[in-house]
Design a protein around this motif. Sequence first.
Motif, short mmCIF file in Angstrom:
data_model
loop_
_atom_site.label_atom_id
_atom_site.label_comp_id
_atom_site.label_asym_id
_atom_site.label_seq_id
_atom_site.Cartn_x
_atom_site.Cartn_y
_atom_site.Cartn_z
N LEU A 113 1.04 -1.35 -0.22
CA LEU A 113 0.01 0.35 0.03
C LEU A 113 1.02 1.29 0.20
CD1 LEU A 113 -3.11 -0.96 2.70
CD2 LEU A 113 -2.52 -1.05 -0.10
N PHE A 114 1.99 1.25 0.86
CA PHE A 114 2.96 2.61 0.83
C PHE A 114 3.12 2.41 1.32
CE2 PHE A 114 -1.56 3.53 2.60
CZ PHE A 114 -1.90 4.38 1.92
N SER A 115 5.18 3.08 0.38
CA SER A 115 6.24 3.23 0.78
C SER A 115 7.14 4.06 2.38
CB SER A 115 6.64 3.76 -0.39
OG SER A 115 8.21 3.43 -0.06
N SER A 116 8.11 3.33 2.93
CA SER A 116 8.45 4.63 3.84
C SER A 116 9.23 5.72 3.26
CB SER A 116 9.90 3.63 4.20
OG SER A 116 10.18 3.68 3.67
N GLU A 117 9.01 5.61 1.62
CA GLU A 117 9.56 6.48 1.05
C GLU A 117 8.23 8.37 1.34
OE1 GLU A 117 11.47 6.18 -2.50
OE2 GLU A 117 12.80 4.64 -1.66
N ALA A 118 7.14 7.27 1.25
CA ALA A 118 6.40 8.52 1.47
C ALA A 118 5.44 8.79 2.47
CB ALA A 118 5.11 8.37 0.27
N LYS A 119 6.46 8.00 3.66
CA LYS A 119 5.83 8.28 4.78
C LYS A 119 6.42 10.14 5.72
CE LYS A 119 5.09 5.88 9.46
NZ LYS A 119 5.62 6.66 10.56
N PRO B 77 -7.26 16.18 2.54
CA PRO B 77 -6.17 17.79 0.92
C PRO B 77 -5.22 18.47 1.82
CG PRO B 77 -8.80 18.50 1.85
CD PRO B 77 -8.55 16.88 2.89
N ASP B 78 -4.21 18.47 3.28
CA ASP B 78 -3.97 18.68 3.90
C ASP B 78 -2.44 18.70 4.10
OD1 ASP B 78 -3.87 16.92 6.02
OD2 ASP B 78 -5.36 18.09 7.40
N GLY B 79 -2.34 18.21 3.31
CA GLY B 79 -0.86 16.93 3.08
C GLY B 79 0.00 17.72 2.62
N PRO B 80 2.02 17.49 2.64
CA PRO B 80 3.03 17.93 1.56
C PRO B 80 2.96 17.53 0.79
CG PRO B 80 3.71 15.66 3.29
CD PRO B 80 2.26 16.31 2.86
N PRO B 81 3.99 18.69 -0.37
CA PRO B 81 4.18 17.84 -1.31
C PRO B 81 5.12 16.64 -1.12
CG PRO B 81 4.82 20.30 -0.83
CD PRO B 81 4.33 19.17 0.08
N PRO B 82 4.32 16.27 -2.90
CA PRO B 82 4.01 16.76 -4.13
C PRO B 82 2.81 16.55 -4.07
CG PRO B 82 4.79 14.55 -3.98
CD PRO B 82 5.22 14.94 -3.05
N THR B 83 1.97 16.20 -3.50
CA THR B 83 0.54 15.54 -3.47
C THR B 83 -0.58 16.53 -2.85
OG1 THR B 83 0.26 14.14 -1.87
CG2 THR B 83 1.12 13.33 -4.11
N GLY B 84 -0.13 17.13 -1.29
CA GLY B 84 -1.25 18.23 -1.05
C GLY B 84 -2.11 16.70 -0.57
N LEU B 85 -1.37 15.68 -0.13
CA LEU B 85 -2.79 14.48 0.26
C LEU B 85 -1.90 14.03 2.09
CD1 LEU B 85 -3.86 12.88 -2.83
CD2 LEU B 85 -4.88 14.58 -0.77
N ARG B 86 -3.44 13.69 2.71
CA ARG B 86 -2.31 12.92 3.95
C ARG B 86 -3.23 11.84 4.18
NH1 ARG B 86 -4.46 13.74 9.58
NH2 ARG B 86 -5.58 15.86 8.53
N TYR B 87 -2.23 10.95 3.59
CA TYR B 87 -3.33 9.06 4.04
C TYR B 87 -3.22 8.97 5.23
CZ TYR B 87 -4.01 8.78 -1.40
OH TYR B 87 -4.58 8.88 -2.05
#
Length: 136
Positions: free
Chosen positions: A56-62, A110-120
């Motif tokens: 699902l998710f990589s530590s690189e996107a955490k 919708p309050d996450g960091p770049p590059p997506t601006g998303l917070r899963y």
Amino acid sequence: MAVQKITRTEEEWRRLLTPEQYRILREHGTEPAFTGAYWNHKEPGIYRCAGCGLPLFSSEAKYDSGTGWPSFYAPIDPTHVETSDDYSLGMHRIEVHCAACGGHLGHVFPDGPPPTGLRYCINSAALVFEPADQAP
């Protein structure tokens, strides 16, 4: 490529999951903030669905969102997660599910960091961590 769907009975899910995993993945529960195994976890690797093992998710996107839950700005593959509208607390949120088994993972904001601006914002109990040095 589409993710292959996994279907199990509720009895099969109860046998395969711990009570906490079942509560979160199958009953749309949430663990208390700052209590899950991965909210402050920093080891490199992959976070898989605890219900079916889909990556699902990589530590690189955490990243540290300060919320007390594991937070990621993007999934490994956008086809590995699905979303739905959630009005369960009297407000609108976007619920995140595993695309393979349908397990409830958490919510996306919708309050996450770049590059997506998303917070899963994902429950630790919905995840199983695979260290980078153990990946196939």
